[in-house]
Design a protein around this motif. Sequence first.
Motif, mmCIF file in Angstrom:
data_model
loop_
_atom_site.group_PDB
_atom_site.id
_atom_site.type_symbol
_atom_site.label_atom_id
_atom_site.label_comp_id
_atom_site.label_asym_id
_atom_site.label_seq_id
_atom_site.Cartn_x
_atom_site.Cartn_y
_atom_site.Cartn_z
ATOM 1 N N TYR A 1 0.832 -1.197 0.000
ATOM 2 C CA TYR A 1 0.000 0.000 0.000
ATOM 3 C C TYR A 1 0.871 1.253 0.000
ATOM 4 C CZ TYR A 1 -3.743 -3.142 1.545
ATOM 5 O OH TYR A 1 -4.657 -4.161 1.640
ATOM 6 N N CYS A 2 0.445 2.226 -0.760
ATOM 7 C CA CYS A 2 1.083 3.528 -0.754
ATOM 8 C C CYS A 2 0.352 4.419 0.254
ATOM 9 C CB CYS A 2 1.022 4.140 -2.142
ATOM 10 S SG CYS A 2 1.812 5.753 -2.276
ATOM 11 N N ASN A 3 1.114 5.271 0.915
ATOM 12 C CA ASN A 3 0.572 6.186 1.908
ATOM 13 C C ASN A 3 1.237 7.536 1.727
ATOM 14 O OD1 ASN A 3 1.310 7.481 4.755
ATOM 15 N ND2 ASN A 3 -0.663 6.462 4.995
ATOM 16 N N ALA A 4 0.455 8.593 1.859
ATOM 17 C CA ALA A 4 1.040 9.928 1.707
ATOM 18 C C ALA A 4 0.317 10.930 2.599
ATOM 19 C CB ALA A 4 0.961 10.377 0.250
ATOM 20 N N GLU A 5 1.060 11.917 3.038
ATOM 21 C CA GLU A 5 0.496 13.049 3.786
ATOM 22 C C GLU A 5 0.287 14.172 2.771
ATOM 23 O OE1 GLU A 5 3.522 13.763 6.645
ATOM 24 O OE2 GLU A 5 3.042 12.019 7.861
ATOM 25 N N VAL A 6 -0.968 14.471 2.488
ATOM 26 C CA VAL A 6 -1.292 15.372 1.394
ATOM 27 C C VAL A 6 -2.077 16.577 1.905
ATOM 28 C CG1 VAL A 6 -2.410 15.584 -0.848
ATOM 29 C CG2 VAL A 6 -1.385 13.398 -0.175
ATOM 30 N N ARG A 7 -1.660 17.735 1.428
ATOM 31 C CA ARG A 7 -2.438 18.955 1.672
ATOM 32 C C ARG A 7 -3.131 19.299 0.360
ATOM 33 N NH1 ARG A 7 -1.963 24.134 0.619
ATOM 34 N NH2 ARG A 7 0.183 23.879 -0.186
ATOM 35 N N ALA A 8 -4.439 19.290 0.401
ATOM 36 C CA ALA A 8 -5.190 19.633 -0.801
ATOM 37 C C ALA A 8 -5.050 21.128 -1.089
ATOM 38 C CB ALA A 8 -6.664 19.280 -0.626
ATOM 39 N N ARG A 9 -5.262 21.452 -2.344
ATOM 40 C CA ARG A 9 -5.162 22.862 -2.742
ATOM 41 C C ARG A 9 -6.123 23.710 -1.915
ATOM 42 N NH1 ARG A 9 -5.673 23.289 -8.989
ATOM 43 N NH2 ARG A 9 -4.238 21.529 -8.741
ATOM 44 N N PHE A 10 -5.638 24.811 -1.412
ATOM 45 C CA PHE A 10 -6.402 25.767 -0.615
ATOM 46 C C PHE A 10 -6.708 25.266 0.794
ATOM 47 C CE2 PHE A 10 -6.492 28.161 -4.301
ATOM 48 C CZ PHE A 10 -7.160 27.540 -5.335
ATOM 49 N N ALA A 11 -6.213 24.088 1.142
ATOM 50 C CA ALA A 11 -6.430 23.576 2.494
ATOM 51 C C ALA A 11 -5.288 24.005 3.419
ATOM 52 C CB ALA A 11 -6.539 22.060 2.467
ATOM 53 N N ASP A 12 -5.537 23.925 4.714
ATOM 54 C CA ASP A 12 -4.539 24.347 5.697
ATOM 55 C C ASP A 12 -3.820 23.176 6.347
ATOM 56 O OD1 ASP A 12 -6.808 26.921 6.800
ATOM 57 O OD2 ASP A 12 -5.170 27.045 5.343
ATOM 58 N N THR A 13 -4.405 21.990 6.273
ATOM 59 C CA THR A 13 -3.844 20.853 6.993
ATOM 60 C C THR A 13 -3.538 19.694 6.044
ATOM 61 O OG1 THR A 13 -6.056 19.979 7.438
ATOM 62 C CG2 THR A 13 -5.094 21.438 9.101
ATOM 63 N N TYR A 14 -2.653 18.818 6.517
ATOM 64 C CA TYR A 14 -2.311 17.601 5.792
ATOM 65 C C TYR A 14 -3.206 16.459 6.262
ATOM 66 C CZ TYR A 14 1.928 19.665 3.831
ATOM 67 O OH TYR A 14 2.802 20.445 3.138
ATOM 68 N N LEU A 15 -3.642 15.659 5.319
ATOM 69 C CA LEU A 15 -4.431 14.468 5.612
ATOM 70 C C LEU A 15 -3.676 13.236 5.134
ATOM 71 C CD1 LEU A 15 -8.008 15.635 4.568
ATOM 72 C CD2 LEU A 15 -7.008 15.613 6.861
ATOM 73 N N GLU A 16 -3.901 12.120 5.813
ATOM 74 C CA GLU A 16 -3.271 10.870 5.425
ATOM 75 C C GLU A 16 -4.139 10.179 4.378
ATOM 76 O OE1 GLU A 16 -2.931 7.834 8.469
ATOM 77 O OE2 GLU A 16 -0.884 7.428 7.830
#
Length: 121
Positions: free
Chosen positions: A94-109
């Motif tokens: 499985y691939c996993n990443a900490e991503v901040r969506a455009r215009f968002a303030d926080t990172y999600l897993e």
Amino acid sequence: QVQLVESGGGLVQPGGALRLSCAASGRIGSINNMAWYRQAPGKERESVATITSLGNTNYIDSVKGRFTISRDNAKNTAYLQMNSLKPEDTAVYYCNAEVRARFADTYLEVWGQGTLVTVSS
């Protein structure tokens, strides 16, 4: 919404090699750490390798010297080169990443759907 899509799994003989890819898509602002996990039948999911946004890497002892994690930030893609594969490497990866969506303030897993790697003669 951000998605991770893995590819590159399959059946390989012991001693063989495979290269897994993980491509992130969607409204991506930035990606922090990326990682590969695996889960073998009847076992818990474990972290195999991680890579930071600056390219610093970390591996579990059982794959050191055999696996290499890398990433292409321009393509929002991570890779896992697996050499000298052993039957005990058989698992869903499985691939996993900490991503901040455009215009968002926080990172999600975010997790990918997984790709099966089978090492067998």
